[in-house]
Design a protein around this motif. Structure first.
Motif, short mmCIF file in Angstrom:
data_model
loop_
_atom_site.label_atom_id
_atom_site.label_comp_id
_atom_site.label_asym_id
_atom_site.label_seq_id
_atom_site.Cartn_x
_atom_site.Cartn_y
_atom_site.Cartn_z
N GLU A 115 4.89 5.26 2.07
CA GLU A 115 5.79 4.13 1.94
C GLU A 115 6.46 4.12 0.57
O GLU A 115 5.84 4.49 -0.44
CB GLU A 115 5.03 2.82 2.09
CG GLU A 115 4.66 2.46 3.52
CD GLU A 115 4.15 1.04 3.60
OE1 GLU A 115 3.17 0.80 4.29
OE2 GLU A 115 4.77 0.16 2.96
N PRO A 116 7.71 3.67 0.54
CA PRO A 116 8.35 3.49 -0.78
C PRO A 116 7.90 2.20 -1.44
O PRO A 116 7.65 1.20 -0.76
CB PRO A 116 9.84 3.43 -0.43
CG PRO A 116 9.87 2.82 0.95
CD PRO A 116 8.63 3.34 1.65
N LYS A 117 7.77 2.21 -2.74
CA LYS A 117 7.62 0.97 -3.48
C LYS A 117 8.98 0.29 -3.54
O LYS A 117 10.01 0.89 -3.20
CB LYS A 117 7.08 1.24 -4.87
CG LYS A 117 5.68 1.85 -4.88
CD LYS A 117 5.20 2.11 -6.30
CE LYS A 117 3.79 2.71 -6.29
NZ LYS A 117 3.29 3.00 -7.66
N ASP A 118 9.00 -0.95 -3.98
CA ASP A 118 10.28 -1.66 -4.02
C ASP A 118 11.29 -0.95 -4.90
O ASP A 118 12.49 -0.91 -4.60
CB ASP A 118 10.08 -3.11 -4.46
CG ASP A 118 9.20 -3.24 -5.70
OD1 ASP A 118 9.01 -2.23 -6.43
OD2 ASP A 118 8.69 -4.34 -5.95
N THR A 119 10.83 -0.34 -6.00
CA THR A 119 11.75 0.39 -6.88
C THR A 119 12.27 1.65 -6.19
O THR A 119 13.44 2.02 -6.36
CB THR A 119 11.04 0.76 -8.19
OG1 THR A 119 9.80 1.42 -7.90
CG2 THR A 119 10.77 -0.48 -9.03
N ASP A 120 11.41 2.32 -5.43
CA ASP A 120 11.84 3.51 -4.69
C ASP A 120 12.89 3.14 -3.65
O ASP A 120 13.88 3.86 -3.47
CB ASP A 120 10.64 4.17 -3.98
CG ASP A 120 9.58 4.65 -4.93
OD1 ASP A 120 9.93 5.12 -6.03
OD2 ASP A 120 8.38 4.58 -4.57
N ARG A 126 6.45 -3.28 7.81
CA ARG A 126 5.20 -2.70 8.29
C ARG A 126 4.83 -3.26 9.67
O ARG A 126 4.40 -2.52 10.56
CB ARG A 126 4.08 -2.99 7.30
CG ARG A 126 4.31 -2.38 5.93
CD ARG A 126 3.16 -2.69 4.98
NE ARG A 126 3.56 -2.34 3.61
CZ ARG A 126 3.66 -3.21 2.61
NH1 ARG A 126 3.36 -4.48 2.80
NH2 ARG A 126 4.04 -2.81 1.41
N ILE A 127 5.02 -4.57 9.81
CA ILE A 127 4.69 -5.20 11.09
C ILE A 127 5.63 -4.69 12.18
O ILE A 127 5.19 -4.36 13.29
CB ILE A 127 4.80 -6.74 10.98
CG1 ILE A 127 3.77 -7.26 9.97
CG2 ILE A 127 4.58 -7.40 12.34
CD1 ILE A 127 4.00 -8.71 9.57
N TYR A 128 6.93 -4.60 11.88
CA TYR A 128 7.88 -4.12 12.89
C TYR A 128 7.56 -2.69 13.30
O TYR A 128 7.61 -2.34 14.49
CB TYR A 128 9.32 -4.19 12.37
CG TYR A 128 10.27 -3.50 13.32
CD1 TYR A 128 10.66 -4.12 14.51
CD2 TYR A 128 10.72 -2.21 13.06
CE1 TYR A 128 11.49 -3.47 15.40
CE2 TYR A 128 11.54 -1.56 13.97
CZ TYR A 128 11.93 -2.19 15.13
OH TYR A 128 12.74 -1.53 16.04
N ALA A 129 7.23 -1.83 12.34
CA ALA A 129 6.92 -0.43 12.67
C ALA A 129 5.71 -0.35 13.60
O ALA A 129 5.70 0.44 14.56
CB ALA A 129 6.67 0.37 11.39
N PRO A 180 0.83 -1.20 0.00
CA PRO A 180 0.00 0.00 0.00
C PRO A 180 0.86 1.25 0.00
O PRO A 180 1.85 1.33 0.71
CB PRO A 180 -0.78 -0.13 1.32
CG PRO A 180 0.09 -0.97 2.19
CD PRO A 180 0.84 -1.90 1.27
N ASP A 181 0.48 2.24 -0.80
CA ASP A 181 1.19 3.50 -0.80
C ASP A 181 0.90 4.35 0.43
O ASP A 181 1.81 4.91 1.01
CB ASP A 181 0.86 4.31 -2.08
CG ASP A 181 1.57 3.72 -3.28
OD1 ASP A 181 1.10 3.95 -4.40
OD2 ASP A 181 2.58 3.04 -3.10
N PRO A 182 -0.39 4.48 0.86
CA PRO A 182 -0.66 5.31 2.04
C PRO A 182 0.01 4.71 3.26
O PRO A 182 0.07 3.50 3.42
CB PRO A 182 -2.19 5.27 2.16
CG PRO A 182 -2.65 4.85 0.82
CD PRO A 182 -1.60 3.96 0.26
N VAL A 183 0.50 5.55 4.12
CA VAL A 183 1.19 5.07 5.31
C VAL A 183 0.23 5.14 6.49
O VAL A 183 -0.43 6.13 6.69
CB VAL A 183 2.46 5.90 5.59
CG1 VAL A 183 2.18 7.36 5.68
CG2 VAL A 183 3.14 5.40 6.84
N HIS A 184 0.13 4.03 7.27
CA HIS A 184 -0.79 4.05 8.39
C HIS A 184 -0.16 4.75 9.58
O HIS A 184 1.04 4.99 9.63
CB HIS A 184 -1.26 2.63 8.73
CG HIS A 184 -0.18 1.69 9.16
ND1 HIS A 184 0.53 1.83 10.32
CD2 HIS A 184 0.30 0.57 8.56
CE1 HIS A 184 1.39 0.87 10.44
NE2 HIS A 184 1.27 0.08 9.39
#
Length: 208
Positions: free
Chosen positions: A105-110, A141-144, A26-30
């Motif tokens: 969040e960055p995409k894998d390419t970012d 994401r889980i660690y954050a 997901p692009d939006p950051v929770h």
């Protein structure tokens, strides 16, 4: 960002167990990730007296040598308490820094591009392939979310609490079930210690 010398990263260690990312990133950051990990780097310096051997007694010299031995022992204990970051710890640093800089969040390419900008590359000095990084994104994401819960409540969340929290913020899929989360949380205290010790800003590993 400051330039950094190119460095070739070693392969992931036994601490680094990626979770297959079966859902789109997901692009939006929770909220838990948006708050991500703002802990100052702690540095401890020990002061050891220096004595002129021509103007000191044997007792004073013995005390100085004892202080030096104590300092060396304490320094070794500090290194043992703060283990060296793994390759994936450094991936996480860059991931979290991208969120702070860009608000998403960055995409894998970012993430691949950001790592290269910080001097972290793969074999032959080439950018780390996005597919290599993609498998680690669910764990980040889980660690954050885990770290934010610990920071706010002073206690580690259970896998069920993490799964429910992530679902409430729109992060769902197979990697975020309590069963999958339970496979990774055991390593999170180690990562938290490492990140607190080396700071949040991503850096290339020092040459051996």
């Amino acid at each position: 960002m400051p330039d950094a010398a190119l460095a070739t990263l070693p392969g992931p260690s036994t601490h680094d167990n990626p979770i297959p990312d079966s859902a789109e990133s997901p692009d939006p950051v929770h909220p838990a990730i948006a708050a991500a990990l703002q802990h100052p780097r702690a540095t401890i310096k020990l002061s050891v007296p220096t004595l002129d051997p021509q103007h000191t007694t044997g007792k004073q010299q013995d005390e100085a040598r004892g202080a030096q031995t104590s300092a060396q022992t304490s320094d070794g204990a500090q290194q043992a308490h703060h283990p060296r970051p793994t390759t994936v710890d450094r991936y996480y640093q860059a991931w979290a820094q991208y969120i702070r800089d860009n608000g998403k969040e960055p995409k894998d390419t970012d993430l691949s591009r950001s790592l290269a900008e910080h001097g972290m590359t793969g074999r032959g000095g080439k950018a780390i392939h996005p597919s290599t990084l993609r498998r680690y994104l669910p764990g980040f994401r889980i660690y954050a979310a885990w770290n934010e819960h610990l920071h706010q409540h002073g206690a580690e969340p259970t896998a069920q609490q993490l799964s429910r929290h992530l679902a409430d913020t729109g992060t769902t899929g197979k990697p975020y079930t309590p069963e999958k989360i339970a496979e990774t949380v055991a390593d999170y205290p180690r990562r938290r210690t490492v990140i607190r010790g080396i700071g949040e800003t991503p850096t290339a590993p020092e040459p051996e």
